[in-house]
Write an enzyme that holds these catalytic residues in place. Structure first.
Site, PDB file in Angstrom:
ATOM      1  N   HIS A  17     -13.881 -13.079 -48.115  1.00 46.25           N
ATOM      2  CA  HIS A  17     -14.710 -13.062 -49.574  1.00 46.25           C
ATOM      3  C   HIS A  17     -13.699 -12.459 -50.601  1.00 46.25           C
ATOM      4  CE1 HIS A  17     -18.360 -11.955 -47.068  1.00 46.25           C
ATOM      5  NE2 HIS A  17     -18.810 -13.159 -47.483  1.00 46.25           N
ATOM      6  N   LYS A  41     -31.560 -14.011 -43.102  1.00 45.48           N
ATOM      7  CA  LYS A  41     -30.767 -12.855 -42.281  1.00 45.48           C
ATOM      8  C   LYS A  41     -31.973 -11.970 -42.499  1.00 45.48           C
ATOM      9  CE  LYS A  41     -26.188 -14.364 -43.233  1.00 45.48           C
ATOM     10  NZ  LYS A  41     -25.043 -14.020 -44.250  1.00 45.48           N
ATOM     11  N   ARG A  91     -15.359 -22.899 -45.609  1.00 42.59           N
ATOM     12  CA  ARG A  91     -14.494 -22.492 -44.348  1.00 42.59           C
ATOM     13  C   ARG A  91     -14.358 -23.881 -43.646  1.00 42.59           C
ATOM     14  NH1 ARG A  91     -17.547 -17.460 -42.556  1.00 42.59           N
ATOM     15  NH2 ARG A  91     -19.165 -18.977 -43.313  1.00 42.59           N
ATOM     16  N   SER A 129     -18.940 -12.471 -42.072  1.00 39.86           N
ATOM     17  CA  SER A 129     -19.696 -10.859 -42.134  1.00 39.86           C
ATOM     18  C   SER A 129     -20.194 -10.788 -40.597  1.00 39.86           C
ATOM     19  CB  SER A 129     -20.752 -10.933 -43.287  1.00 39.86           C
ATOM     20  OG  SER A 129     -19.919 -10.885 -44.372  1.00 39.86           O
TER      21      SER A 129
HETATM   22  O1  PNS Z   1     -23.129 -14.560 -47.964  1.00 39.77           O
HETATM   23  P1  PNS Z   1     -24.439 -15.521 -47.685  1.00 39.77           P
HETATM   24  O2  PNS Z   1     -25.309 -14.880 -47.001  1.00 39.77           O
HETATM   25  O3  PNS Z   1     -24.001 -16.907 -47.172  1.00 39.77           O
HETATM   26  O4  PNS Z   1     -25.108 -15.759 -49.333  1.00 39.77           O
HETATM   27  C1  PNS Z   1     -26.206 -16.169 -49.372  1.00 39.77           C
HETATM   28  C2  PNS Z   1     -26.996 -15.928 -50.770  1.00 39.77           C
HETATM   29  C3  PNS Z   1     -27.177 -14.680 -50.795  1.00 39.77           C
HETATM   30  C4  PNS Z   1     -26.003 -16.433 -51.854  1.00 39.77           C
HETATM   31  C5  PNS Z   1     -28.243 -16.906 -50.808  1.00 39.77           C
HETATM   32  O5  PNS Z   1     -29.183 -16.541 -49.606  1.00 39.77           O
HETATM   33  C6  PNS Z   1     -29.031 -16.604 -52.269  1.00 39.77           C
HETATM   34  O6  PNS Z   1     -28.623 -17.167 -53.191  1.00 39.77           O
HETATM   35  N1  PNS Z   1     -30.077 -15.748 -52.161  1.00 39.77           N
HETATM   36  C7  PNS Z   1     -30.829 -15.373 -53.265  1.00 39.77           C
HETATM   37  C8  PNS Z   1     -32.021 -16.168 -53.290  1.00 39.77           C
HETATM   38  C9  PNS Z   1     -31.807 -17.441 -53.542  1.00 39.77           C
HETATM   39  O7  PNS Z   1     -31.381 -18.105 -54.783  1.00 39.77           O
HETATM   40  N2  PNS Z   1     -32.070 -18.416 -52.740  1.00 39.77           N
HETATM   41  C10 PNS Z   1     -32.015 -20.044 -52.796  1.00 39.77           C
HETATM   42  C11 PNS Z   1     -33.057 -20.595 -53.017  1.00 39.77           C
HETATM   43  S1  PNS Z   1     -34.362 -20.646 -52.119  1.00 39.77           S
END
Ligand code: PNS
Length: 163
Positions: A17, A41, A91, A129
């Site tokens: 990150h 998650k 990745r 993570s």
């Molecule tokens: O590090 P990650 O877990 O891959 O990040 C994913 C994240 C947190 C960026 C994604 O789940 C997100 O944008 N969450 C906020 C809610 C949202 O906008 N969801 C997408 C539309 S349903």
């Protein structure tokens, strides 16, 4: 002024990150690292407050990077910064499928919002993570995977999780 938003759950932040954030900070005038929950998650290791504190310490060496935690949709949040671009790391091809879908969802909510991808540094293509959480839970050495200053608290939290 160009603004990038680097979103993620950062549970915990890894050197992968940090590599993406550092490289983004060289391209954009300002970088906002946005800590969000990933609905897929269900159980996070660290609370949002803990993640905010850890990420803030990890990026403190980069003057044009700041950190926020949000509980809204990413595409709604981005409306506060017209012209801002989402930057994510890729990745492998498997990341692309997920990120491509996220990009389409975000564009549906906020058609002005663009997403750009940086390919992960080869050193970090295996790193996530969840790998860090699992290694720490089994007591494996996580040096070289996360910022040094966070190792102890990740190990302590993993110990609590084990018990
Ligand atoms: O590090 P990650 O877990 O891959 O990040 C994913 C994240 C947190 C960026 C994604 O789940 C997100 O944008 N969450 C906020 C809610 C949202 O906008 N969801 C997408 C539309 S349903």
């Amino acid at each position: 002024m160009s603004i990038a938003i680097c979103p993620g759950s950062f549970d915990p932040i890894t050197l992968g990150h940090l590599n993406i954030i550092r490289r983004t900070s060289k391209i954009f005038d300002e970088v906002i690292v946005c800590i969000l929950n990933n609905a897929a998650k269900t159980r996070h290791m660290f609370t949002v407050e803990e993640r905010l504190d850890m990420v803030t310490r990890a990026v403190s060496r980069y003057p044009n990077v700041r950190v926020e935690a949000q509980s809204c949709l990413l595409a709604e949040y981005a409306k506060r910064f017209p012209g801002a671009v989402i930057v994510k790391g890729l990745r492998a091809a498997s990341d692309f499928e997920y990120e491509f879908q996220m990009n389409l969802i975000n564009k549906n909510i906020n058609p002005e919002l663009e997403t750009m991808f940086l390919t992960a540094d080869g050193k970090y293509t295996f790193l996530s993570s969840s790998v860090v959480r699992e290694m720490a839970m089994y007591g494996a050495d996580i040096k070289g995977l996360v910022p040094n200053e966070l190792i102890q608290e990740i190990e302590n939290k993993a110990k609590q999780w084990r018990n």
